[in-house]
Write an enzyme that holds these catalytic residues in place. Structure first.
Site, PDB file in Angstrom:
ATOM      1  N   SER A 164       0.825  -1.197   0.000  1.00 49.94           N
ATOM      2  CA  SER A 164       0.000   0.000   0.000  1.00 49.94           C
ATOM      3  C   SER A 164       0.862   1.252   0.000  1.00 49.94           C
ATOM      4  O   SER A 164       1.986   1.260   0.535  1.00 49.94           O
ATOM      5  CB  SER A 164      -0.858  -0.028   1.261  1.00 49.94           C
ATOM      6  OG  SER A 164      -1.355   1.249   1.547  1.00 49.94           O
ATOM      7  N   TYR A 206      -1.942  -1.532  11.263  1.00 49.27           N
ATOM      8  CA  TYR A 206      -2.242  -2.005   9.905  1.00 49.27           C
ATOM      9  C   TYR A 206      -1.112  -1.621   8.939  1.00 49.27           C
ATOM     10  O   TYR A 206      -0.570  -2.454   8.216  1.00 49.27           O
ATOM     11  CB  TYR A 206      -3.574  -1.408   9.412  1.00 49.27           C
ATOM     12  CG  TYR A 206      -3.714  -1.454   7.920  1.00 49.27           C
ATOM     13  CD1 TYR A 206      -4.038  -2.641   7.279  1.00 49.27           C
ATOM     14  CD2 TYR A 206      -3.471  -0.326   7.129  1.00 49.27           C
ATOM     15  CE1 TYR A 206      -4.122  -2.698   5.896  1.00 49.27           C
ATOM     16  CE2 TYR A 206      -3.551  -0.375   5.752  1.00 49.27           C
ATOM     17  CZ  TYR A 206      -3.878  -1.561   5.143  1.00 49.27           C
ATOM     18  OH  TYR A 206      -3.942  -1.613   3.767  1.00 49.27           O
ATOM     19  N   LYS A 209       1.857  -3.895   6.695  1.00 48.56           N
ATOM     20  CA  LYS A 209       2.216  -3.805   5.263  1.00 48.56           C
ATOM     21  C   LYS A 209       3.734  -3.680   5.120  1.00 48.56           C
ATOM     22  O   LYS A 209       4.360  -4.355   4.296  1.00 48.56           O
ATOM     23  CB  LYS A 209       1.514  -2.608   4.608  1.00 48.56           C
ATOM     24  CG  LYS A 209       0.019  -2.796   4.413  1.00 48.56           C
ATOM     25  CD  LYS A 209      -0.289  -3.847   3.355  1.00 48.56           C
ATOM     26  CE  LYS A 209      -1.758  -4.176   3.262  1.00 48.56           C
ATOM     27  NZ  LYS A 209      -2.063  -5.479   2.666  1.00 48.56           N
TER      28      LYS A 209
END
Ligand code: UDP
Length: 344
Positions: free
Chosen positions: A126, A151, A155
Site C-alpha cells: 500500500s 495495519y 504492510k
C-alpha cells in the site's frame, strides 16, 4: 499448459476483481478465503461474470497445516496474497489481532510456497508505506516512513518479510521471486456491477461513504478538513480504478512467470499519477451520476496525509501497464454497484 495462480483473499474487493482479470487473461485461478471479512456476494459475482463455478477453498492462512496442505494438493505457479485485515482504526484498537493475522498468514503462505515449489509471490502492499511524503509524486525510491497504525506496520513488515525471503532463497531450489504492488486509492467496481466493495458497518473510505450517502443509507458525508495547504483546502489522493488496478496484477504475474524480472524482489506503484482532491471527487460524482450529495465540511481526520499521488512511470515502462479509466467512469461504476446492492 495453463498456469495456476492462487489468490488468497480472492472473495474480497480487490481479490475478486483480480480473479476475473486473471481468468480472462488465460490463467487458472484457485480462490482461497475464510470469509472473515466478506460474504459470498463477490465470489458469486465472479462466477457469474466468468460463467463458471470457480474453484474455492474455504480456509484460514493462519492455519499453517491448512496452508501447507493447499500447496501440497495443487500445482500452484504463483500466489497473490490479499488475505489480511485492513481497517486502520480497528488495528489501533486490536494491534495483536492485526499482527497475528496479517503476519502469520503471510509467513505461512511463504513457507508453504517454499516447501512445494511455488517460486512466485505477489504481495498487496500500500501507498501507506510512504507516510506523509516529502516530495510528490512518490516513486518507488521515495523513502518509507514509520507507519502510523498497526495495519500500516503490517504492510511494511510483510514487504520486509518478502524481501528477506527472496534474498535468503536466491539461487536455491526453493527460490522465491517477489513483487510488491503498492496501491494508491482503489475505488469503483466492475462494469458489470456484479462485484464491488462491500464495507462492513460505516465505511471508512471516501467512495463507499459517498455512494451510501447518495443512496440514502447515510445522512451526510463529512469532508475531513478544508484547511489543508492545497488548491481547494481538501486532501489530494490518487484514486485508481479497481479494474485498472486488477489488470496490473496480470502484468506482474506474467512478468514473474515469463522470467522477465530484473531482480529477485521488485516494487511497483499502482496509481494513475493524477492527484484529485476530495472536493473534486465529490463534484465529479454528482456531475457524472446526476445526483445531489448531502455533504459538509468537518474537522480533519487524525492521521490523514495532506497529499500523495503516484509516479507510475516504473509500472508503465516495466510492466507495460497503465491506468486507463477516468475518474468519471470509475465513479459511474461505483454508483451502478451501489444501486444494484440497493436493488434499484
Ligand atoms: N475522506 C473524507 N470523508 C470520509 C472518508 C474519507 O473526507 O468520510 C477523505 C480523507 O480525509 C482522505 C480521502 O478522503 O483525504 C481518502 O480517504 P480514504 O479513507 O478513502 O483513503 P486513505 O487515503 O485514507 O487511505
Amino acid at each position: 499448459m495453463k498456469k495456476t495462480v492462487l489468490v488468497s483473499g480472492g472473495a474480497g474487493f480487490i481479490g475478486s476483481h483480480v480473479t476475473v482479470e486473471l481468468v480472462q487473461a488465460g490463467y487458472d485461478v484457485l480462490i482461497a478465503d475464510n470469509f472473515s471479512n466478506c460474504d459470498e456476494t463477490n465470489y458469486k459475482g465472479v462466477c457469474a461474470i466468468l460463467g463458471k463455478e470457480m474453484p474455492l477453498v474455504k480456509m484460514d492462512f493462519c492455519d499453517a497445516a491448512a496452508a501447507d496442505a493447499l500447496f501440497a494438493g495443487h500445482k500452484i505457479d504463483a500466489v497473490i496474497h490479499f488475505a489480511a485485515f485492513k481497517a486502520v482504526g480497528e488495528s489501533v484498537e486490536k494491534p495483536l489481532m492485526y499482527y497475528r493475522n496479517n503476519l502469520e498468514s503471510f509467513i505461512n503462505v511463504l513457507e508453504a510456497a517454499k516447501a512445494h515449489g511455488c517460486h512466485n509471490v505477489l504481495f498487496s502492499s500500500s501507498a501507506t508505506v510512504y507516510g506523509e511524503p516529502e516530495k510528490v509524486p512518490v516513486t518507488e525510491e521515495s523513502p518509507r516512513q514509520p507507519a502510523t497504525s498497526p495495519y500500516g506496520n503490517t504492510k511494511q513488515m510483510c514487504e520486509d518479510i518478502l524481501n528477506d525471503t527472496v534474498r535468503s532463497t536466491e539461487g536455491s531450489k526453493e527460490e522465491i521471486r517477489g513483487i510488491l504492488l503498492r496501491y494508491f486509492n482503489p475505488i469503483g467496481a466492475h462494469p458489470s456491477a456484479l462485484i464491488g466493495e462491500l464495507p462492513r458497518g460505516v465505511p471508512n473510505n471516501l467512495v463507499p461513504f459517498i455512494t451510501q450517502t447518495a443512496i440514502g443509507r447515510r445522512e451526510c458525508l463529512s469532508i475531513f478538513g478544508n484547511d489543508y495547504p492545497t488548491a481547494d483546502g481538501t486532501c489530494l489522493r490518487d484514486y485508481i480504478d479497481i479494474v485498472d488496478l486488477a489488470k496490473a496484477h496480470v502484468y506482474a504475474v506474467r512478468r514473474m512467470l515469463e522470467g522477465k524480472m530484473k531482480k529477485g524482489c521488485e516494487v511497483f506503484n499502482v496509481g494513475t499519477g493524477r492527484p484529485v482532491s476530495v472536493l473534486e471527487l465529490v463534484n465529479a460524482f454528482e456531475k457524472v451520476n446526476g445526483v445531489k450529495l448531502n455533504w459538509k465540511f468537518a474537522p480533519r481526520r487524525a492521521g490523514d496525509v495532506t497529499a500523495i499521488w503516484a509516479d507510475p512511470t516504473l509500472a508503465n515502462n516495466e510492466l507495460g501497464w497503465k491506468a486507463e479509466r477516468s475518474v468519471e467512469q470509475t465513479l459511474a461504476a461505483a454508483w451502478a454497484w451501489e444501486k444494484r446492492l440497493a436493488g434499484k
